[in-house]
Design a protein around this motif. Structure first.
Motif, PDB file in Angstrom:
ATOM      1  N   PHE A 144       0.829  -1.203   0.000  1.00  0.00           N
ATOM      2  CA  PHE A 144       0.000   0.000   0.000  1.00  0.00           C
ATOM      3  C   PHE A 144       0.867   1.259   0.000  1.00  0.00           C
ATOM      4  O   PHE A 144       1.994   1.250   0.515  1.00  0.00           O
ATOM      5  N   PRO A 145       0.379   2.332  -0.597  1.00  0.00           N
ATOM      6  CA  PRO A 145       1.149   3.581  -0.658  1.00  0.00           C
ATOM      7  C   PRO A 145       1.308   4.192   0.731  1.00  0.00           C
ATOM      8  O   PRO A 145       0.512   3.917   1.641  1.00  0.00           O
ATOM      9  N   GLU A 146       2.335   5.012   0.897  1.00  0.00           N
ATOM     10  CA  GLU A 146       2.609   5.618   2.198  1.00  0.00           C
ATOM     11  C   GLU A 146       1.421   6.406   2.728  1.00  0.00           C
ATOM     12  O   GLU A 146       1.178   6.463   3.932  1.00  0.00           O
ATOM     13  N   ALA A 147       0.654   7.012   1.824  1.00  0.00           N
ATOM     14  CA  ALA A 147      -0.474   7.838   2.258  1.00  0.00           C
ATOM     15  C   ALA A 147      -1.546   7.030   2.969  1.00  0.00           C
ATOM     16  O   ALA A 147      -2.305   7.571   3.772  1.00  0.00           O
ATOM     17  N   ALA A 148      -1.619   5.723   2.719  1.00  0.00           N
ATOM     18  CA  ALA A 148      -2.692   4.895   3.280  1.00  0.00           C
ATOM     19  C   ALA A 148      -2.683   4.913   4.802  1.00  0.00           C
ATOM     20  O   ALA A 148      -3.728   5.111   5.441  1.00  0.00           O
ATOM     21  N   SER A 149      -1.518   4.694   5.396  1.00  0.00           N
ATOM     22  CA  SER A 149      -1.449   4.683   6.859  1.00  0.00           C
ATOM     23  C   SER A 149      -1.783   6.050   7.443  1.00  0.00           C
ATOM     24  O   SER A 149      -2.353   6.145   8.540  1.00  0.00           O
ATOM     25  N   SER A 150      -1.474   7.111   6.696  1.00  0.00           N
ATOM     26  CA  SER A 150      -1.808   8.460   7.164  1.00  0.00           C
ATOM     27  C   SER A 150      -3.317   8.674   7.193  1.00  0.00           C
ATOM     28  O   SER A 150      -3.856   9.251   8.145  1.00  0.00           O
ATOM     29  N   TYR A 151      -4.028   8.193   6.168  1.00  0.00           N
ATOM     30  CA  TYR A 151      -5.486   8.310   6.150  1.00  0.00           C
ATOM     31  C   TYR A 151      -6.110   7.549   7.317  1.00  0.00           C
ATOM     32  O   TYR A 151      -7.048   8.031   7.964  1.00  0.00           O
ATOM     33  N   ILE A 152      -5.593   6.360   7.596  1.00  0.00           N
ATOM     34  CA  ILE A 152      -6.131   5.569   8.704  1.00  0.00           C
ATOM     35  C   ILE A 152      -5.882   6.263  10.035  1.00  0.00           C
ATOM     36  O   ILE A 152      -6.764   6.335  10.894  1.00  0.00           O
ATOM     37  N   GLN A 153      -4.676   6.797  10.204  1.00  0.00           N
ATOM     38  CA  GLN A 153      -4.364   7.514  11.432  1.00  0.00           C
ATOM     39  C   GLN A 153      -5.244   8.745  11.594  1.00  0.00           C
ATOM     40  O   GLN A 153      -5.721   9.053  12.698  1.00  0.00           O
ATOM     41  N   LEU A 154      -5.496   9.452  10.488  1.00  0.00           N
ATOM     42  CA  LEU A 154      -6.371  10.621  10.545  1.00  0.00           C
ATOM     43  C   LEU A 154      -7.788  10.234  10.949  1.00  0.00           C
ATOM     44  O   LEU A 154      -8.445  10.950  11.712  1.00  0.00           O
ATOM     45  N   MET A 155      -8.265   9.085  10.454  1.00  0.00           N
ATOM     46  CA  MET A 155      -9.594   8.617  10.842  1.00  0.00           C
ATOM     47  C   MET A 155      -9.667   8.372  12.341  1.00  0.00           C
ATOM     48  O   MET A 155     -10.645   8.727  13.001  1.00  0.00           O
ATOM     49  N   ARG A 156      -8.628   7.791  12.880  1.00  0.00           N
ATOM     50  CA  ARG A 156      -8.606   7.535  14.328  1.00  0.00           C
ATOM     51  C   ARG A 156      -8.534   8.839  15.118  1.00  0.00           C
ATOM     52  O   ARG A 156      -9.150   8.970  16.183  1.00  0.00           O
ATOM     53  N   GLU A 157      -7.784   9.810  14.586  1.00  0.00           N
ATOM     54  CA  GLU A 157      -7.675  11.091  15.265  1.00  0.00           C
ATOM     55  C   GLU A 157      -9.010  11.826  15.302  1.00  0.00           C
ATOM     56  O   GLU A 157      -9.317  12.523  16.280  1.00  0.00           O
ATOM     57  N   VAL A 158      -9.800  11.666  14.243  1.00  0.00           N
ATOM     58  CA  VAL A 158     -11.103  12.343  14.178  1.00  0.00           C
ATOM     59  C   VAL A 158     -11.951  11.984  15.386  1.00  0.00           C
ATOM     60  O   VAL A 158     -12.626  12.832  15.980  1.00  0.00           O
ATOM     61  N   PHE A 159     -11.916  10.720  15.787  1.00  0.00           N
ATOM     62  CA  PHE A 159     -12.789  10.266  16.863  1.00  0.00           C
ATOM     63  C   PHE A 159     -12.213  10.495  18.250  1.00  0.00           C
ATOM     64  O   PHE A 159     -12.815  10.110  19.246  1.00  0.00           O
ATOM     65  N   LYS A 160     -11.051  11.133  18.304  1.00  0.00           N
ATOM     66  CA  LYS A 160     -10.541  11.596  19.586  1.00  0.00           C
ATOM     67  C   LYS A 160     -11.105  12.976  19.912  1.00  0.00           C
ATOM     68  O   LYS A 160     -10.995  13.462  21.032  1.00  0.00           O
ATOM     69  N   LYS A 161     -11.720  13.595  18.902  1.00  0.00           N
ATOM     70  CA  LYS A 161     -12.310  14.917  19.070  1.00  0.00           C
ATOM     71  C   LYS A 161     -13.821  14.787  19.198  1.00  0.00           C
ATOM     72  O   LYS A 161     -14.384  13.712  19.070  1.00  0.00           O
TER      73      LYS A 161
END
Length: 309
Positions: A144-161
């Motif tokens: 998977f491209p490097e950006a994939a893990s960043s999108y997943i991490q961003l999704m997790r960060e969204v639900f911390k807010k």
């Protein structure tokens, strides 16, 4: 304009948060994503991080696509296709999308790891997406491209807010993630990108790859190390390996590693702990599980057989 809908009895943010952090599937809730290129229905999202038991799964068959993406560790995924069972190892940095109506199961896994999975249906008339779907049907593992893990991490960060737009943010991030993965599986000739390895040189390159693996098999070799040595992407090397050997690079490494382990067990006095360390396993237990899954024997059983022969 992107239209996103959350359908279900309970539409509050706690339900959406549970999608990413629980080990239960999303119930009666579908994320719908529509744009000019495709229509997506996302049924559930799993983010499983922990021990081996969490990474394993029961035998299933669905009417939708299922993404299995490994952020850490590995899983052994079996897929039934045309009355045959295919077993593939998905290591960290790689993913597989299982087509609808195929029995599949995660039968083995590392001691710990992180597995991200998504169940979705897709409708599209876009040439590129249709070409990607044809590749997915081949039951292959892709880096998977490097950006994939960043999108997943961003999704997790969204639900911390406590953002009132959390569901919409996750929908947009998920769409970007899936598009990146479709691009990763897309054949270069469909994208109109000239191959950087000519057909007549692919065979020579394969020989170099094989030689490097054999010479460094005792150093805990991985796909990323091979790619780094040759100055190419994992995708480029996988393309060469698939065309020349009919299997991705990680499977070739796995086969060579198995040969090396068998040789060490049968011809050396090294302990299983020492062999595990030489072959890049965390401990003897992990090595034994890998070996038994591949050969059907424990390390001790195989050593006894080797001594008898």
């Amino acid at each position: 304009m992107l239209d996103v809908y959350i359908v279900g009895d309970d539409m509050n943010q706690e339900i959406s948060r549970s999608i990413l952090n629980s080990h239960q599937p999303m119930n009666r809730q579908i994320i719908k994503i529509e744009d000019p290129y495709m229509k997506l229905d996302v049924y559930w999202i799993f983010f499983r991080a922990g021990g081996r038991d969490i990474l394993l799964s029961k035998k299933n068959k669905h009417t939708f696509y299922e993404l299995q993406l490994m952020l850490d560790g590995f899983i052994c995924q079996t897929v039934e296709k045309e009355n045959k069972i295919f077993t593939t190892t998905i290591e960290a940095g790689n993913f597989m999308i299982i087509p609808p109506n195929h029995y599949h199961q995660v039968t083995e896994a590392s001691d710990s790891g992180t597995r991200f999975s998504v169940a979705f249906q897709i409708e599209s008339q876009d040439t590129y997406i249709l070409a990607a779907i044809e590749q997915i049907k081949k039951i292959l593992v892709f880096p998977f491209p490097e950006a994939a893990s960043s999108y997943i991490q961003l999704m997790r960060e969204v639900f911390k807010k406590t953002s009132p737009w959390a569901s919409k943010e996750v929908s947009n991030l998920l769409q970007c993630l899936l598009l990146q993965l479709f691009i990763a599986v897309l054949p270069d000739d469909v994208r109109g990108i000239q191959r950087d390895v000519k057909p007549d040189s692919a065979a020579g390159m394969m020989l170099e790859i094989q030689k490097y693996i054999e010479e460094h098999i005792s150093e805990g070799i991985s796909v990323s190390k091979v790619a780094s040595h040759f100055g190419r992407s994992s995708r480029q090397l996988n393309r060469i390996c698939n065309s020349q050997r009919g299997m991705p690079l990680n499977r070739i490494i796995g086969e060579e590693k198995l040969k090396y382990i068998k040789d060490l067990i049968g011809t050396s006095a090294l302990s299983f702990t020492e062999i595990a360390e030489l072959c890049g396993f965390s401990n003897e237990y992990a090595l034994n599980r890998f070996f038994k899954y591949a050969e059907g024997y424990t390390l001790g059983q195989y050593r006894k057989l080797a001594m008898l022969s």
